[in-house]
Design an enzyme around this catalytic site. Structure first.
Site, short mmCIF file in Angstrom:
data_model
loop_
_atom_site.label_atom_id
_atom_site.label_comp_id
_atom_site.label_asym_id
_atom_site.label_seq_id
_atom_site.Cartn_x
_atom_site.Cartn_y
_atom_site.Cartn_z
N ASN A 61 0.84 -1.20 0.00
CA ASN A 61 0.00 0.00 0.00
C ASN A 61 0.87 1.25 0.00
O ASN A 61 1.95 1.28 0.59
CB ASN A 61 -1.01 0.01 1.16
CG ASN A 61 -0.41 -0.18 2.53
OD1 ASN A 61 0.63 -0.81 2.67
ND2 ASN A 61 -1.06 0.35 3.54
N GLU A 63 0.41 5.23 0.69
CA GLU A 63 -0.50 6.27 1.18
C GLU A 63 -0.06 7.65 0.70
O GLU A 63 1.06 7.82 0.21
CB GLU A 63 -0.58 6.20 2.71
CG GLU A 63 -1.18 4.87 3.17
CD GLU A 63 -1.39 4.77 4.67
OE1 GLU A 63 -0.87 5.62 5.42
OE2 GLU A 63 -2.09 3.83 5.09
N CYS A 72 -4.30 0.83 -2.25
CA CYS A 72 -4.15 -0.42 -1.51
C CYS A 72 -3.14 -1.34 -2.19
O CYS A 72 -2.93 -1.28 -3.41
CB CYS A 72 -5.48 -1.16 -1.44
SG CYS A 72 -6.74 -0.33 -0.48
N GLU A 74 -3.20 -4.59 -2.87
CA GLU A 74 -3.72 -5.51 -3.90
C GLU A 74 -3.85 -4.82 -5.24
O GLU A 74 -3.54 -5.37 -6.29
CB GLU A 74 -5.11 -6.03 -3.53
CG GLU A 74 -5.27 -6.66 -2.18
CD GLU A 74 -5.61 -5.65 -1.11
OE1 GLU A 74 -4.88 -4.65 -0.97
OE2 GLU A 74 -6.60 -5.85 -0.39
N CYS A 111 -10.57 -4.64 1.23
CA CYS A 111 -11.64 -3.64 1.28
C CYS A 111 -12.56 -3.80 0.07
O CYS A 111 -12.23 -4.50 -0.90
CB CYS A 111 -11.05 -2.23 1.32
SG CYS A 111 -10.35 -1.68 -0.25
N CYS A 114 -11.09 -2.98 -3.40
CA CYS A 114 -10.16 -4.00 -3.88
C CYS A 114 -10.90 -5.25 -4.32
O CYS A 114 -10.54 -5.88 -5.31
CB CYS A 114 -9.14 -4.36 -2.79
SG CYS A 114 -7.86 -3.10 -2.63
N1 THU Z 1 -5.35 -1.33 2.67
C1 THU Z 1 -4.86 -2.18 1.72
O1 THU Z 1 -3.72 -2.03 1.27
N2 THU Z 1 -5.65 -3.18 1.30
C2 THU Z 1 -6.93 -3.40 1.74
O2 THU Z 1 -7.62 -4.27 1.23
C3 THU Z 1 -7.46 -2.62 2.86
C4 THU Z 1 -6.66 -1.44 3.26
C5 THU Z 1 -4.51 -0.20 3.11
C6 THU Z 1 -5.05 1.13 2.72
C7 THU Z 1 -4.43 2.03 3.75
O3 THU Z 1 -3.14 2.39 3.31
C8 THU Z 1 -4.31 1.13 4.98
O4 THU Z 1 -4.44 -0.20 4.51
C9 THU Z 1 -5.37 1.40 6.05
O5 THU Z 1 -6.63 1.35 5.52
#
Ligand code: THU
Length: 155
Positions: A61, A63, A72, A74, A111, A114
């Site tokens: 991920n 940010e 994210c 994935e 999430c 994703c």
């Molecule tokens: N995140 C992912 O990388 N994948 C997911 O399926 C859920 C959330 C990341 C996004 C963000 O950087 C952190 O997790 C907190 O939500």
């Protein structure tokens, strides 16, 4: 009429019970997870994918101070593969995470955004995409098909 939606999955107390091939995938996901850029959530997520030519593609991920601009793990991995290897299939997608954002015994699960992307990646290819989800306490779920992640999917 009341109806039920059914799906199946395997579970394991630890990812170390998986096949050697799957364990390698989990290790790669943990490895890329270390370098995730997650200064805001402190939740580092790693995704690894076994491709149909045998290579493993990973993503973490990323940010951003403008929150919606982040991505994210994935989707980073899937979009990279879709861009660079559009003719390859994703045989298995593995997702792991580390950080205080969620409690250690909470099941790691992608999430909604994703899930939609994972589902469409599976729909684009001929074969099912297996999905391995490793929680922070090592508890592991294995789904035979990404389709099982979303009932009544928009696809
Ligand atoms: N995140 C992912 O990388 N994948 C997911 O399926 C859920 C959330 C990341 C996004 C963000 O950087 C952190 O997790 C907190 O939500």
């Amino acid at each position: 009429m009341k109806k039920e939606w059914q799906f199946s999955y395997e579970d394991f107390d630890s990812w170390k019970e998986l096949s050697e091939e799957d364990q390698l995938l989990v290790q790669k996901a943990f490895s890329i997870c270390e370098d995730a850029y997650a200064p805001y959530s402190e939740f580092k997520v790693g995704a690894s994918m076994k491709m149909s030519d045998g290579q493993i593609i990973c993503g973490s991920n990323q940010e951003n101070v403008a929150f919606p601009s982040g991505m994210c793990a994935e989707r980073v991995a899937l979009f990279y593969a879709g861009s660079n290897f559009p003719d390859l299939e994703v045989l298995t997608l593995c997702i792991v995470a580390k950080g205080p954002f969620t409690s250690i015994d909470k099941i790691l699960s992608p999430c909604g955004g994703c899930r939609q992307v994972i589902l469409q990646s599976e729909a684009r290819q001929k074969n099912k995409m297996r999905v391995i989800l490793v929680s922070q306490n090592d508890y592991t779920l294995v789904l035979d098909s990404a389709k099982d992640l979303v009932p009544f999917a928009f696809i």
